[in-house]
Write an enzyme that holds these catalytic residues in place. Structure first.
Site, mmCIF file in Angstrom:
data_model
loop_
_atom_site.group_PDB
_atom_site.id
_atom_site.type_symbol
_atom_site.label_atom_id
_atom_site.label_comp_id
_atom_site.label_asym_id
_atom_site.label_seq_id
_atom_site.Cartn_x
_atom_site.Cartn_y
_atom_site.Cartn_z
ATOM 1 N N TYR A 179 0.845 -1.188 0.000
ATOM 2 C CA TYR A 179 0.000 0.000 0.000
ATOM 3 C C TYR A 179 0.881 1.239 0.000
ATOM 4 O O TYR A 179 1.967 1.240 0.570
ATOM 5 C CB TYR A 179 -0.936 0.022 1.214
ATOM 6 C CG TYR A 179 -0.254 -0.006 2.554
ATOM 7 C CD1 TYR A 179 0.035 1.177 3.239
ATOM 8 C CD2 TYR A 179 0.079 -1.212 3.151
ATOM 9 C CE1 TYR A 179 0.657 1.152 4.479
ATOM 10 C CE2 TYR A 179 0.701 -1.243 4.394
ATOM 11 C CZ TYR A 179 0.992 -0.064 5.049
ATOM 12 O OH TYR A 179 1.601 -0.095 6.278
ATOM 13 N N PRO A 180 0.427 2.295 -0.637
ATOM 14 C CA PRO A 180 1.134 3.575 -0.553
ATOM 15 C C PRO A 180 0.596 4.390 0.607
ATOM 16 O O PRO A 180 -0.549 4.193 1.045
ATOM 17 C CB PRO A 180 0.790 4.229 -1.894
ATOM 18 C CG PRO A 180 -0.579 3.711 -2.203
ATOM 19 C CD PRO A 180 -0.650 2.312 -1.638
ATOM 20 N N MET A 181 1.394 5.286 1.127
ATOM 21 C CA MET A 181 0.921 6.152 2.196
ATOM 22 C C MET A 181 1.702 7.464 2.212
ATOM 23 O O MET A 181 2.781 7.579 1.631
ATOM 24 C CB MET A 181 1.025 5.457 3.544
ATOM 25 C CG MET A 181 2.426 5.299 4.080
ATOM 26 S SD MET A 181 2.413 5.043 5.877
ATOM 27 C CE MET A 181 1.730 6.597 6.433
ATOM 28 N N LYS A 211 2.190 11.239 4.876
ATOM 29 C CA LYS A 211 1.925 11.904 6.126
ATOM 30 C C LYS A 211 1.022 13.116 5.871
ATOM 31 O O LYS A 211 1.232 13.869 4.912
ATOM 32 C CB LYS A 211 3.231 12.341 6.798
ATOM 33 C CG LYS A 211 4.009 11.197 7.422
ATOM 34 C CD LYS A 211 3.215 10.487 8.503
ATOM 35 C CE LYS A 211 4.062 9.457 9.221
ATOM 36 N NZ LYS A 211 3.254 8.719 10.228
ATOM 37 N N HIS A 223 4.971 4.232 18.160
ATOM 38 C CA HIS A 223 4.552 3.497 16.973
ATOM 39 C C HIS A 223 5.473 2.301 16.743
ATOM 40 O O HIS A 223 5.033 1.193 16.443
ATOM 41 C CB HIS A 223 4.605 4.448 15.779
ATOM 42 C CG HIS A 223 3.696 4.076 14.657
ATOM 43 N ND1 HIS A 223 2.335 3.957 14.809
ATOM 44 C CD2 HIS A 223 3.957 3.803 13.357
ATOM 45 C CE1 HIS A 223 1.794 3.641 13.645
ATOM 46 N NE2 HIS A 223 2.762 3.532 12.755
ATOM 47 N N GLN A 259 9.430 -6.129 6.090
ATOM 48 C CA GLN A 259 8.867 -5.051 5.283
ATOM 49 C C GLN A 259 9.955 -4.276 4.572
ATOM 50 O O GLN A 259 11.101 -4.218 5.022
ATOM 51 C CB GLN A 259 7.986 -4.144 6.126
ATOM 52 C CG GLN A 259 8.589 -3.671 7.422
ATOM 53 C CD GLN A 259 9.607 -2.587 7.255
ATOM 54 O OE1 GLN A 259 9.423 -1.711 6.415
ATOM 55 N NE2 GLN A 259 10.664 -2.636 8.015
ATOM 56 N N SER A 291 -0.488 7.254 13.268
ATOM 57 C CA SER A 291 -1.344 6.883 12.140
ATOM 58 C C SER A 291 -2.705 7.565 12.215
ATOM 59 O O SER A 291 -3.217 8.079 11.216
ATOM 60 C CB SER A 291 -1.547 5.366 12.097
ATOM 61 O OG SER A 291 -0.380 4.716 11.677
#
Length: 523
Positions: free
Chosen positions: A152-154, A156, A179, A192, A230
């Site tokens: 998945y892309p993300m 901030k 986190h 990952q 998040s």
């Protein structure tokens, strides 16, 4: 203006999602389909084998759901190589039956928060060798053999109320520390790869999670959602989930059969096994990074999204870290010891390999950290034991992790190197690498054993080539002991092992030991 952290880039990444035109496939003549399978298989196998590349990695996955059918992931040193791969597939007969649904372009990176010295002094930086290998692994990742993948892309968030880029370094570090604590709970379960896509694609990072159990992938993302880093600052794109299979199973996949079939002889595609030099060492201390999901270092903002070390936890047939070649660089040493009739690391017909790290942290604090890691290690069939040993003549404690394969021991070192107060890894000193000798003492002879060791230690102190020897005791079992010895050179150690004094010690030891001593060479 908040200062942007320095970055160094590594390999470029291409995630390409394709759908199959199933109507066209079903209606095509057999000869045309056979040609498509053969050309597709050959092309993808050559990409995985790096037939036309000096470095990188590639893998093929089936994708669940309507968003795509196939995912290919490629890492290469240059964007031009990825472009060639992308266009090369279009020239295969299989491409005629596919449509590109989506793609993602990014580049691996490390940030200046990982190590100030690394960015200030470059290759000449005086940093821990484990950290150096960790950085190398982040820049040049291997795709693990774990079966399941999630991408998945993300980005901030940069909103009016919550803007990540307006926060000070200290605020970001504090958020990412919590986190990362969640992510570290999945050490050994999730691998990952994070790659920056700023200026390359629609989001800021591409996150790729690998795991042998898909629920672990779900759980880590779910738990992270409740973290403030998040919930307030994370923005996510579409999620894709799939399962790895070898290109040799392409025909079975297109025929609707279950893949991977296992016909290639690898239950989990062991084309790499476990890279010993790629990302197996997180940094110790309070390192900070500027990536989306949390840190490697304790108390810091790490470069990894889930606080999981970048380790190639490839799964072998029993779900544990795989051995890439079944051998060991110490086989020659074992042979020399065998010539001297000395037992050398094959208890009950099995090879055992060790990673040993020394720490100056409080032993109770150290044990608490190790206990958490050990719970994750126990998920793997290749894990023998991990324990903390306190020194009798030094202030250091030793963390010892025993595994059935050299590569699994090397992988464990990556997690262990993040423990508090780590000051060195056995085998990285000058001279002949430390050898571990693990003894289980009969309780009634424990005092006799320690007294005899003290006498042997005095004798060793006067030997040419001997640097240091300590008897270290398991904090959970006082009858489990570990001897750490360091020699100036291998010849010095071999001379002692061939001596009459050593033979006498071994003979005496048979009377006081509850089990045969396990001599373990460092991985």
């Amino acid at each position: 203006m908040v200062e942007a952290p320095a970055t160094e880039e590594g390999w470029f990444a291409l995630h390409e999602f394709r759908s199959i035109d199933w109507d066209a496939w079903r209606n095509a003549p057999d000869r045309r389909r056979e040609r498509a399978v053969e050309e597709g298989r050959s092309y993808l196998q050559h990409r995985e084998a790096l037939a036309t590349a000096d470095a990188g990695d590639s893998a093929l996955f089936s994708v669940l759901g309507h968003k795509a059918d196939l995912l290919t992931i490629h890492f290469r040193p240059t964007l031009d190589e990825l472009s060639t791969i992308e266009r090369g597939f279009e020239n295969t007969a299989l491409a005629e039956f596919t449509t590109t649904e989506s793609s993602y372009v990014s580049v691996t990176e490390v940030s200046g928060y990982v190590s100030d010295a690394y960015f200030e002094d470059g290759e000449d930086a005086d940093i821990d060798e484990g950290l150096r290998r960790y950085i190398e692994g982040k820049l040049k990742p291997e795709i693990p053999d774990d079966e399941y993948v999630s991408f998945y892309p993300m980005s901030k968030r940069r909103g009016e109320e919550y803007n990540w880029y307006d926060l000070s370094f200290e605020e970001r570090a504090d958020l990412m520390s919590g986190h990362g604590d969640v992510g570290r709970e999945y050490a050994g379960k999730i691998k990952q790869v994070i790659a920056s896509s700023v200026g390359f694609d629609d989001h800021e990072w591409g996150v790729t999670l690998f795991g042998s159990d898909p629920t672990d992938i779900k759980d880590i993302v779910y738990e992270m959602r409740f973290d403030e880093a998040s919930s307030r600052y994370g923005e996510f794109g579409q999620f894709y989930v799939g399962r790895r299979f070898p290109p040799s199973d392409l025909g079975a996949y297109l025929a609707g059969e279950a893949v991977p079939t296992g016909d290639d002889g690898h239950a989990a595609h062991g084309h790499h096994g476990e890279g010993d030099t790629h990302g197996h060492h997180g940094e110790s201390g309070s390192a900070h990074g500027d990536h989306p999901h949390g840190g490697e270092g304790s108390g810091g903002e790490g470069d990894h999204p889930h606080g999981v070390d970048d380790v190639g936890t490839a799964a072998d047939d029993d779900g544990g870290p795989a051995d890439d070649d079944g051998g060991s660089p110490d086989d020659g040493i074992r042979g020399e010891l065998a010539d001297l009739d000395i037992y050398a690391g094959k208890p009950h017909g099995e090879d055992v390999f060790a990673t040993v790290l020394y720490s100056e942290a409080d032993v109770d604090e150290l044990f608490g950290e190790v206990e958490g890691l050990r719970a994750n290690f126990d998920h793997y069939g290749t894990h023998v034991k991990t324990a903390v040993y306190g020194g009798r003549t030094t202030d250091r404690a030793a963390v010892v992790s025993l595994w059935e394969t050299a590569s699994a021991a090397e992988t464990a070192a990556g997690f262990l190197s993040e423990l508090p107060g780590v000051v060195g890894r056995a085998g990285e000193e000058s001279g002949f690498g430390t050898m571990g000798m693990f003894y289980t003492i009969k309780p009634e002879h424990r005092e006799d054993f320690t007294d005899t060791f003290d006498e042997v230690g005095e004798a060793l102190a006067g030997m040419d080539g001997h640097l240091e020897t300590d008897l270290m005791v398991n904090v959970e079992d006082e009858n489990d002991m570990f001897i750490a010895s360091q020699w100036r050179a291998k010849d010095d150690a071999m001379e002692f092992f061939g001596s009459e004094e050593f033979r006498e010690i071994v003979q005496w030891g048979r009377e006081v030991l509850a089990d045969r001593p396990r001599h373990v060479f460092l991985a």
